[in-house]
Design an enzyme around this catalytic site. Structure first.
Site, PDB file in Angstrom:
ATOM      1  N   GLU A  84       0.203   3.648   1.733  1.00  0.00           N
ATOM      2  CA  GLU A  84       0.279   4.095   3.135  1.00  0.00           C
ATOM      3  C   GLU A  84       1.665   3.829   3.720  1.00  0.00           C
ATOM      4  OE1 GLU A  84      -2.085   5.556   5.479  1.00  0.00           O
ATOM      5  OE2 GLU A  84      -2.919   6.168   3.560  1.00  0.00           O
ATOM      6  N   TYR A 105      -1.801  -0.077  10.539  1.00  0.00           N
ATOM      7  CA  TYR A 105      -2.074  -0.678   9.223  1.00  0.00           C
ATOM      8  C   TYR A 105      -0.847  -0.556   8.322  1.00  0.00           C
ATOM      9  CZ  TYR A 105      -3.696  -0.978   4.403  1.00  0.00           C
ATOM     10  OH  TYR A 105      -3.825  -1.309   3.067  1.00  0.00           O
ATOM     11  N   SER A 129       0.817  -1.221   0.000  1.00  0.00           N
ATOM     12  CA  SER A 129       0.000   0.000   0.000  1.00  0.00           C
ATOM     13  C   SER A 129       0.846   1.265   0.000  1.00  0.00           C
ATOM     14  CB  SER A 129      -0.887  -0.012   1.246  1.00  0.00           C
ATOM     15  OG  SER A 129      -1.443   1.256   1.467  1.00  0.00           O
TER      16      SER A 129
HETATM   17  P1  NAP Z   1     -11.663  -4.240   1.405  1.00  0.00           P
HETATM   18  O1  NAP Z   1     -12.776  -3.832   0.497  1.00  0.00           O
HETATM   19  O2  NAP Z   1     -11.642  -3.728   2.794  1.00  0.00           O
HETATM   20  O3  NAP Z   1     -11.651  -5.835   1.428  1.00  0.00           O
HETATM   21  C1  NAP Z   1     -10.868  -6.533   2.340  1.00  0.00           C
HETATM   22  C2  NAP Z   1     -11.121  -8.012   2.178  1.00  0.00           C
HETATM   23  O4  NAP Z   1     -10.352  -8.724   3.165  1.00  0.00           O
HETATM   24  C3  NAP Z   1     -12.597  -8.426   2.390  1.00  0.00           C
HETATM   25  O5  NAP Z   1     -12.896  -9.478   1.512  1.00  0.00           O
HETATM   26  C4  NAP Z   1     -12.579  -8.938   3.821  1.00  0.00           C
HETATM   27  O6  NAP Z   1     -13.605  -9.844   4.121  1.00  0.00           O
HETATM   28  C5  NAP Z   1     -11.222  -9.628   3.847  1.00  0.00           C
HETATM   29  N1  NAP Z   1     -10.740  -9.864   5.201  1.00  0.00           N
HETATM   30  C6  NAP Z   1     -10.519  -8.951   6.179  1.00  0.00           C
HETATM   31  N2  NAP Z   1     -10.082  -9.547   7.298  1.00  0.00           N
HETATM   32  C7  NAP Z   1     -10.047 -10.888   7.023  1.00  0.00           C
HETATM   33  C8  NAP Z   1      -9.707 -12.030   7.781  1.00  0.00           C
HETATM   34  N3  NAP Z   1      -9.313 -11.936   9.048  1.00  0.00           N
HETATM   35  N4  NAP Z   1      -9.770 -13.232   7.170  1.00  0.00           N
HETATM   36  C9  NAP Z   1     -10.181 -13.344   5.881  1.00  0.00           C
HETATM   37  N5  NAP Z   1     -10.525 -12.298   5.119  1.00  0.00           N
HETATM   38  C10 NAP Z   1     -10.461 -11.083   5.683  1.00  0.00           C
HETATM   39  O7  NAP Z   1     -10.247  -3.865   0.759  1.00  0.00           O
HETATM   40  P2  NAP Z   1      -9.905  -3.506  -0.757  1.00  0.00           P
HETATM   41  O8  NAP Z   1     -10.091  -2.061  -0.944  1.00  0.00           O
HETATM   42  O9  NAP Z   1     -10.562  -4.468  -1.666  1.00  0.00           O
HETATM   43  O10 NAP Z   1      -8.319  -3.743  -0.751  1.00  0.00           O
HETATM   44  C11 NAP Z   1      -7.752  -5.004  -1.100  1.00  0.00           C
HETATM   45  C12 NAP Z   1      -6.351  -5.088  -0.524  1.00  0.00           C
HETATM   46  O11 NAP Z   1      -5.559  -4.042  -1.045  1.00  0.00           O
HETATM   47  C13 NAP Z   1      -6.250  -4.949   0.988  1.00  0.00           C
HETATM   48  O12 NAP Z   1      -5.182  -5.752   1.421  1.00  0.00           O
HETATM   49  C14 NAP Z   1      -5.921  -3.488   1.199  1.00  0.00           C
HETATM   50  O13 NAP Z   1      -5.242  -3.329   2.427  1.00  0.00           O
HETATM   51  C15 NAP Z   1      -5.033  -3.241   0.006  1.00  0.00           C
HETATM   52  N6  NAP Z   1      -5.018  -1.887  -0.533  1.00  0.00           N
HETATM   53  C16 NAP Z   1      -6.167  -1.253  -0.862  1.00  0.00           C
HETATM   54  C17 NAP Z   1      -6.124  -0.003  -1.443  1.00  0.00           C
HETATM   55  C18 NAP Z   1      -7.376   0.723  -1.862  1.00  0.00           C
HETATM   56  O14 NAP Z   1      -7.289   1.922  -2.094  1.00  0.00           O
HETATM   57  N7  NAP Z   1      -8.501   0.034  -1.996  1.00  0.00           N
HETATM   58  C19 NAP Z   1      -4.878   0.595  -1.695  1.00  0.00           C
HETATM   59  C20 NAP Z   1      -3.721  -0.091  -1.361  1.00  0.00           C
HETATM   60  C21 NAP Z   1      -3.805  -1.329  -0.793  1.00  0.00           C
HETATM   61  P3  NAP Z   1     -15.085  -9.337   4.575  1.00  0.00           P
HETATM   62  O15 NAP Z   1     -15.774  -8.981   3.297  1.00  0.00           O
HETATM   63  O16 NAP Z   1     -15.636 -10.511   5.248  1.00  0.00           O
HETATM   64  O17 NAP Z   1     -14.881  -8.150   5.460  1.00  0.00           O
HETATM   65  O1  F7E Z   2      -8.912   8.100   4.052  1.00  0.00           O
HETATM   66  C1  F7E Z   2      -9.189  11.479   5.408  1.00  0.00           C
HETATM   67  C2  F7E Z   2      -8.271  10.498   6.130  1.00  0.00           C
HETATM   68  O2  F7E Z   2      -9.960   6.004   4.886  1.00  0.00           O
HETATM   69  C3  F7E Z   2      -8.377   8.993   3.081  1.00  0.00           C
HETATM   70  C4  F7E Z   2      -7.332   2.112   2.307  1.00  0.00           C
HETATM   71  O3  F7E Z   2      -7.875   1.482   1.183  1.00  0.00           O
HETATM   72  O4  F7E Z   2      -6.101   3.655   0.941  1.00  0.00           O
HETATM   73  C5  F7E Z   2      -7.049   3.570   1.985  1.00  0.00           C
HETATM   74  O5  F7E Z   2      -6.571   4.199   3.156  1.00  0.00           O
HETATM   75  C6  F7E Z   2      -8.076  10.328   3.735  1.00  0.00           C
HETATM   76  C7  F7E Z   2      -7.265  10.199   5.027  1.00  0.00           C
HETATM   77  O6  F7E Z   2      -8.291   5.957   2.964  1.00  0.00           O
HETATM   78  C8  F7E Z   2     -12.483  11.147   6.871  1.00  0.00           C
HETATM   79  O7  F7E Z   2      -7.727  11.086   7.290  1.00  0.00           O
HETATM   80  C9  F7E Z   2     -11.105  12.760   6.404  1.00  0.00           C
HETATM   81  O8  F7E Z   2      -6.270  11.171   5.030  1.00  0.00           O
HETATM   82  O9  F7E Z   2     -10.520   6.833   2.554  1.00  0.00           O
HETATM   83  P1  F7E Z   2      -9.518   6.684   3.625  1.00  0.00           P
HETATM   84  P2  F7E Z   2      -6.782   5.751   3.442  1.00  0.00           P
HETATM   85  O10 F7E Z   2      -6.609   5.958   4.885  1.00  0.00           O
HETATM   86  O11 F7E Z   2      -5.943   6.567   2.530  1.00  0.00           O
HETATM   87  C10 F7E Z   2      -4.829   3.076   1.251  1.00  0.00           C
HETATM   88  C11 F7E Z   2      -3.941   3.220   0.051  1.00  0.00           C
HETATM   89  C12 F7E Z   2      -4.929   1.700   1.782  1.00  0.00           C
HETATM   90  O12 F7E Z   2      -4.020   0.899   1.624  1.00  0.00           O
HETATM   91  C13 F7E Z   2      -6.037   1.410   2.734  1.00  0.00           C
HETATM   92  O13 F7E Z   2      -6.320   0.014   2.794  1.00  0.00           O
HETATM   93  O14 F7E Z   2      -9.303  10.933   4.104  1.00  0.00           O
HETATM   94  N1  F7E Z   2     -10.530  11.588   6.003  1.00  0.00           N
HETATM   95  N2  F7E Z   2     -12.299  12.504   6.942  1.00  0.00           N
HETATM   96  C14 F7E Z   2     -11.349  10.583   6.281  1.00  0.00           C
HETATM   97  N3  F7E Z   2     -11.233   9.264   6.071  1.00  0.00           N
HETATM   98  C15 F7E Z   2     -12.279   8.466   6.460  1.00  0.00           C
HETATM   99  N4  F7E Z   2     -12.190   7.130   6.245  1.00  0.00           N
HETATM  100  N5  F7E Z   2     -13.387   8.973   7.067  1.00  0.00           N
HETATM  101  C16 F7E Z   2     -13.545  10.318   7.294  1.00  0.00           C
HETATM  102  O15 F7E Z   2     -14.556  10.755   7.835  1.00  0.00           O
END
Ligand code: NAP
Ligand code: F7E
Length: 342
Positions: free
Chosen positions: A138, A159, A136
């Protein structure tokens, strides 16, 4: 005589999540046999993939679901051994940054131990299996933008710390055992399937509900934080491309464009003719103890090596999400009840 054509087998962890749902469809379209790992939850969490699962999108013999949990390494390893996938896409994780401050141990234990179990399982398939780890942006934390594969990690949440570990562990399996293991360092990617607790979806969901008169205000945390937001279906293609390369490697995937949460609000409310300043209130409890202030991906390596380029602009992404959430809100209004989304 019937000749059975052998198809590639892929295993997706986190198949019920946003990326899992798009990757599942993508791989099915490519003709893969896809195995997904879902966990047992008290309420069903398969809404994003129900149409696939029920056999409406593809023949049922092309997709298989298995129960598994990140902290149950024994069953994960047993599943990999039984399925013998050629490709593992490890997407499952506790993925919410703010939640990781409240549940640091569960976040780190699940994310780290699940990844080790799967890497170990892949290694035991003796080079017959390629591995994708969902790292990520992050991990970069407060390293100034733009960030690329050479930028140092400075994680700012439990995270992000867990993802740095999984990144290094994946590199180590590549170096120690020659495993075809790659890290995708994906910047934020969004869609109508995005979980409602992430900021883009939280905003577009509120825009829809406010527009049809079902909600009055939207509470947010840090409006100054800046992110690189892309369109999720394009990002799962990058995952697949990484596993098709002769050599495994690590790649940044992002759009190279950064916007603040405030700008996101301006655009999303503006799309339905509203001024976000009339609706958005700030809530200090939503501000994180430490923040990654500005993340912006330089994906030139992915462009040069994978031929991957983002295609959807930030404005179009916001429009896609607002349109979908307006429809959902109109449906809620008609039914007179909240439709729980994702
Ligand atoms: P998401 O929508 O939150 O999906 C997470 C998945 O992981 C869900 O299927 C969830 O199951 C499963 N999971 C969570 N805890 C688990 C556990 N203990 N055992 C088995 N399964 C579990 O995330 P996403 O946005 O699709 O992201 C996919 C991956 O990319 C994640 O690893 C995330 O950290 C990473 N990532 C995401 C982003 C982004 O912007 N979306 C960016 C960078 C990296 P349930 O449906 O049952 O909750
Ligand atoms: O926050 C700000 C918050 O929770 C984005 C995950 O998919 O992307 C995701 O992580 C920004 C942050 O995403 C609210 O502080 C303000 O600066 O949508 P987010 P994230 O934290 O960037 C990365 C790449 C991953 O890997 C992660 O799995 O928005 N923010 N107000 C808020 N964020 C949330 N959630 N809620 C608020 O009310």
């Amino acid at each position: 005589m019937l000749v059975k054509v052998s198809v590639k087998k892929a295993l997706i962890t986190g198949v019920t999540g946003q990326d899992g749902a798009y990757l599942l469809r993508f791989l099915l379209e490519k003709g893969y046999e896809v195995h997904g790992i879902r966990r047992r939850t008290s309420t069903l969490s398969t809404a994003r993939i129900d149409d696939v699962y029920a056999g409406r999108v593809c023949p049922q013999e092309q997709v298989f679901m298995h129960y598994g949990d990140l902290h149950d390494g024994v069953s994960l390893m047993e599943l990999v051994e039984r399925i013998q996938p050629e490709e593992i896409y490890h997407l499952a994780s506790q993925s919410h940054v703010q939640v990781s401050f409240e549940n640091p141990l569960a976040t780190v234990v699940d994310n780290v131990s699940g990844t080790i179990s799967l890497l170990e399982a892949a290694r035991r398939l003796n080079h017959r299996c390629r591995f994708y780890n969902a790292a990520s942006s992050e991990m970069f934390g407060i390293t100034p933008p733009p960030q690329n594969e050479r930028s140092p990690f400075h994680p700012r949440s439990p995270y992000a710390c867990s993802k740095v570990f999984t990144f290094n562990q994946t590199v180590n399996y590549r170096e120690a055992y020659g495993l075809h293991a790659s890290n995708g360092i994906l910047f934020n990617h969004e869609s109508p399937l995005r979980g409602e607790a992430f900021v883009t979806r939280k905003v577009t969901r509120a825009v829809g509900r406010i527009k049809v008169g079902l909600q009055r205000t939207l509470a947010l945390g840090n409006l100054e934080a800046r992110r690189d937001w892309g369109y999720a279906p394009e990002y799962v293609e990058a995952m697949w491309l990484m596993l098709q390369q002769v050599e495994p490697d690590d790649y940044v995937i992002g759009t190279g464009e950064m916007h603040s949460v405030g700008e996101l609000c301006e655009m999303a409310f503006g799309a339905v003719g509203l001024d976000y300043r009339d609706y958005v209130v700030t809530d200090p409890t939503l501000v994180r103890p430490s923040e990654a202030h500005a993340l912006c991906g330089d994906a030139s390596k992915a462009a040069a090596t994978l031929g991957w380029h983002p295609r959807t602009t930030f404005q179009r992404l916001v429009e896609i999400m607002v349109e979908a959430d307006l429809e959902l809100a109109a449906e809620e209004k008609k039914l007179g009840r909240l439709i729980s989304s994702y």
